[in-house]
Design an enzyme around this catalytic site. Structure first.
Site, short mmCIF file in Angstrom:
data_model
loop_
_atom_site.label_atom_id
_atom_site.label_comp_id
_atom_site.label_asym_id
_atom_site.label_seq_id
_atom_site.Cartn_x
_atom_site.Cartn_y
_atom_site.Cartn_z
N TYR A 58 0.82 -1.21 0.00
CA TYR A 58 0.00 0.00 0.00
C TYR A 58 0.86 1.26 0.00
O TYR A 58 0.33 2.36 0.17
CB TYR A 58 -0.93 0.00 1.22
CG TYR A 58 -1.88 -1.17 1.24
CD1 TYR A 58 -2.97 -1.22 0.35
CD2 TYR A 58 -1.70 -2.23 2.11
CE1 TYR A 58 -3.84 -2.29 0.35
CE2 TYR A 58 -2.56 -3.31 2.12
CZ TYR A 58 -3.63 -3.33 1.24
OH TYR A 58 -4.50 -4.40 1.24
N TYR B 278 -11.56 -0.80 -0.26
CA TYR B 278 -11.58 -0.36 1.13
C TYR B 278 -10.24 0.22 1.57
O TYR B 278 -10.14 0.84 2.64
CB TYR B 278 -11.98 -1.52 2.05
CG TYR B 278 -10.83 -2.37 2.56
CD1 TYR B 278 -10.35 -2.22 3.86
CD2 TYR B 278 -10.22 -3.33 1.75
CE1 TYR B 278 -9.30 -2.98 4.34
CE2 TYR B 278 -9.17 -4.10 2.23
CZ TYR B 278 -8.71 -3.92 3.51
OH TYR B 278 -7.66 -4.68 3.99
N ARG B 279 -9.22 0.08 0.76
CA ARG B 279 -7.86 0.44 1.15
C ARG B 279 -7.02 0.38 -0.11
O ARG B 279 -7.31 -0.42 -1.01
CB ARG B 279 -7.36 -0.57 2.18
CG ARG B 279 -6.01 -0.34 2.80
CD ARG B 279 -5.78 -1.45 3.82
NE ARG B 279 -4.48 -1.36 4.44
CZ ARG B 279 -3.98 -2.28 5.25
NH1 ARG B 279 -4.69 -3.36 5.53
NH2 ARG B 279 -2.79 -2.15 5.80
#
Length: 524
Positions: A92, A468-469
């Site tokens: 991420y 969601y991310r």
């Protein structure tokens, strides 16, 4: 790496920022050398040029007093900070900032476990506490409490919760199990949320909501403040623990598995986060792609069949666990076993059947809150492996599972990547985690991965599935998909940003929330 500065800063002004930061935390905890210091704050799994996320410096406070001093410096000069916890948010963006020139506010030195309450089952931690830190501490003091950890042991308890992360025990919804925060706002105000706002509170980490609006969620996946303390509920060690695994032979079995799973989860016969892992996910923690196929494109059916035989896994592999006294587990097991074994070709395994096998052992450990690093073996699937994760949310239905699977698998095949994914079912939702694995030293592989990810964002949102991310490179794109009623939700996010951080010094661009000083630049 070349030295970069925050946008609009001249060297003299930035030198003054660094001088004041050194006074705030000590010179040894301000990092600014682009050759020796700052590479540690790169994204290890980037698909874009490193220069896009190169920090100008990093500062590591040791306590809340130093955090306040750092924020005062940033406010005085208008210097943009990018807050990280343990810095292990790989797939991420890791520790890398959203834009080049930001100063990384590195919280990993704040790693105290402030309290463990055995009676009420909670701990209070600072941002730098990792899962393995908390696990070892509980063992050291003889606690009978279990943590719930994400797959990598080095991940942060607080950072993962703030990113809406999940784990694998009945306490797997990490934000649900959070209770009480200490937050520093951009202007230096320190806020205790919930019951912690009561002086001498006896219930700060027992009741989440306090009196009045519940604020905790505002400080998750946001840039409204810096969280410096958090309560987390821990699971009392159960009377018994019994992990299990079912394998299923065909791709299309995913539909039946998901349909069977939903009522079991809703009725809490399966209390923990339930995972249906694809063939390659289970294989890649044990073997390499080249062990079975050296050609390009998707693995051929012959290679998949051999892999299944050798490793005793299926196209889909369902992991769950039972908790509690033996009679309760026995009765529940009969229901679960009979339902899943009703799917043609299903096989069932318990611990005695698979002891010592890598894929089984790490799932067994996660189900009882034992941190480990086995899942990072996924990166060995291809040479110099790296990954970014695409994670759309789905209803827990068979047709939705198959629709998402086909949407991603077909685009993977076309782009020359393997589908490596799992479906994790929580309370009423299903996280579809697709691990897009690429070669980190291959520019073509990185470019194709970046392009594929963008295509998946568009295709999923058009089908009604939202992320969601996400990785820092895709925050703006994904934020733009949440555009109902002329972006009404994001306009509220921006109003809150302007009210709480008018200078825009805290993590600008986090989740696509930009301060007013940067919005025109970003939209242009």
């Amino acid at each position: 790496m070349q030295k970069v500065l925050p946008s609009g800063f001249l060297p003299e002004k930035f030198a003054a920022v660094l001088a004041d930061l050194r006074k705030a935390v000590g010179k040894e905890y301000v990092f600014s050398d682009p050759q020796w210091d700052l590479p540690a704050y790169n994204d290890a799994y980037l698909t874009t040029p490193a220069e896009l996320h190169q920090p100008s410096a990093a500062v590591a406070p040791a306590n809340i007093e130093e955090v306040l001093k750092v924020l005062a410096v940033a406010s005085r000069y208008g210097a943009p900070l990018w807050t990280i916890g343990t810095g292990k948010n790989f797939a991420y963006g890791g520790p890398a900032p959203r834009k080049a020139g930001f100063v990384v506010l590195d919280m990993k030195r704040m790693k105290r476990i402030l309290e463990v309450n055995e009676k009420h089952g909670y701990a209070v931690v600072e941002p730098g506490v990792s899962y393995i830190d908390l696990y070892r501490h509980l063992k050291k003091i003889g606690s009978r409490l279990w943590i719930d950890c994400a797959a990598p042991a080095w991940g942060g308890v607080m950072p993962n919760t703030l990113e809406h992360g999940v784990g694998y025990t009945p306490y797997g919804d990490h934000l649900m199990m959070q209770c009480g925060m200490e937050v520093v706002l951009a202007d230096g105000t320190v806020v205790n949320t919930g019951m912690g706002a009561l002086p001498n509170s006896q219930t700060a980490h027992l009741y989440k909501y306090g009196f009045g609006p519940s604020m905790d969620g505002l400080f998750t996946q946001s840039n409204y403040g810096v969280v410096t303390k958090m309560g987390v509920w821990l699971m009392p060690e159960p009377r018994g623990y019994r992990p299990y695994m079912f394998t299923f032979e065909r791709e299309e079995d995913l539909e039946a598995v998901t349909e069977a799973l939903r009522p079991l989860k809703v009725n809490m016969l399966i209390p923990a986060v339930a995972v249906t892992a694809g063939l390659i996910w289970d294989a890649a923690v044990q073997v390499r792609r080249s062990d079975y196929y050296t050609g390009r494109g998707p693995l051929p059916p012959s290679a998949r069949q051999k892999m299944k035989r050798d490793l005793r896994i299926g196209e889909w592999n369902f992991y769950g666990a039972l908790y509690g006294p033996e009679p309760i587990m026995d009765n529940t097991w009969e229901v679960i076993r009979d339902i899943f074994m009703g799917i043609p070709g299903a096989k069932v395994y318990l611990d005695a059947d698979r002891k010592g096998e890598a894929a089984w052992e790490y799932r067994k450990k996660l189900g009882m809150g034992v941190p480990n690093m086995t899942e990072y073996n996924l990166m060995n699937w291809i040479p110099n492996g790296a990954h970014i994760d695409f994670s759309p949310i789905s209803p827990v239905t068979g047709p939705d599972a198959m629709r998402q699977y086909a949407l991603i698998r077909d685009r993977c095949d076309a782009a020359g990547f393997d589908y490596c994914g799992e479906f994790a079912v929580g309370w009423r939702d299903m996280h579809h985690i697709f691990c897009l694995t690429f070669e980190r030293d291959n520019e073509d592989s990185k470019a194709r991965a970046n392009k594929l990810f963008g295509e998946l964002v568009r295709a999923a949102s058009e089908a009604g599935y939202g992320e969601y991310r996400t990785h820092i490179d895709f925050m703006d794109q994904i934020a733009a998909t949440y555009n109902w009623n002329d972006r009404s939700l994001w306009r509220q996010h921006e109003k809150l940003k302007d009210a709480l951080d008018p200078q825009g010094i805290l993590s600008p661009g986090k989740m696509g929330i930009w301060p007013k000083t940067m919005r025109k630049e970003v939209k242009a």
